[in-house]
Design an enzyme around this catalytic site. Sequence first.
Site, short mmCIF file in Angstrom:
data_model
loop_
_atom_site.label_atom_id
_atom_site.label_comp_id
_atom_site.label_asym_id
_atom_site.label_seq_id
_atom_site.Cartn_x
_atom_site.Cartn_y
_atom_site.Cartn_z
N ASP A 1 0.42 5.29 0.75
CA ASP A 1 -0.45 6.34 1.28
C ASP A 1 0.32 7.66 1.23
O ASP A 1 0.25 8.39 0.25
CB ASP A 1 -0.85 5.96 2.71
CG ASP A 1 -1.88 6.90 3.31
OD1 ASP A 1 -2.25 7.88 2.65
OD2 ASP A 1 -2.32 6.65 4.45
N THR B 1 7.77 6.27 2.60
CA THR B 1 8.62 5.08 2.59
C THR B 1 9.04 4.70 1.17
O THR B 1 10.21 4.39 0.92
CB THR B 1 7.90 3.89 3.25
OG1 THR B 1 7.59 4.22 4.61
CG2 THR B 1 8.79 2.65 3.24
N ILE C 1 0.84 -1.20 0.00
CA ILE C 1 0.00 0.00 0.00
C ILE C 1 0.87 1.24 0.00
O ILE C 1 1.94 1.26 0.61
CB ILE C 1 -0.94 0.00 1.24
CG1 ILE C 1 -1.94 1.15 1.17
CG2 ILE C 1 -0.16 0.00 2.54
CD1 ILE C 1 -3.08 1.00 2.18
#
Length: 208
Positions: free
Chosen positions: A126, A130, A124
């Site tokens: 968002d 990262t 995922i």
Amino acid sequence: MSNAASPATSAAPVRHYPMSCRTLATQEQIWSATAKCAKQIAEDYKQYNLSDENPLYLLCVLKGSFMFTADLARFLCDEGVPVRIEFICASSYGTDVKTSGEVRLLLDVRDPVENRHLLIVEDIVDSAITLEYLKRFLQAKQPASLKTVVLLDKPSGRKVTLSVDYPVITIPHAFVIGYGMDFAEAYRELRDVCVLKKEYYEKPASKL
């Protein structure tokens, strides 16, 4: 590639989980969308003449993407794409539901990846903090190519400017669990991607 699917509505087995308020994508819908994505990846990578000596490296971002990586690898195999799987771990989350904004590298790839074709596999995206960090970190290793594939893309949550090369499913803002994704290390084993009930992430992790 920007034509990510929205959560599908086709018929699939109905599974109920007590900690979930709704299902965003069933296992079967994920497989269908991943198979479609694998076909696109196979087509795009024809230019690189992939082979057993020149494979596509799937960089599985632990822990959340382990299920997605396994399924993607199998669908790529169906398309005749030779792959190798490496693992990397970096996180801007602890046991909370919000990103800390500070990325820590917890595990680096073991094989040399210079002059290799790398595909970062994320569960995922968002804030994208990262993934942006990982792209910069891996680009410094001088790969032949570097792209990203993400199972669940939440563009509304971006805190940095980043485009995903292969977004599989686009989802709204929600805290999701299942299909490898967790809250405080719980619920990774769920077959589907579900929205976690608010009362679950408002209680102490020790009470889960």
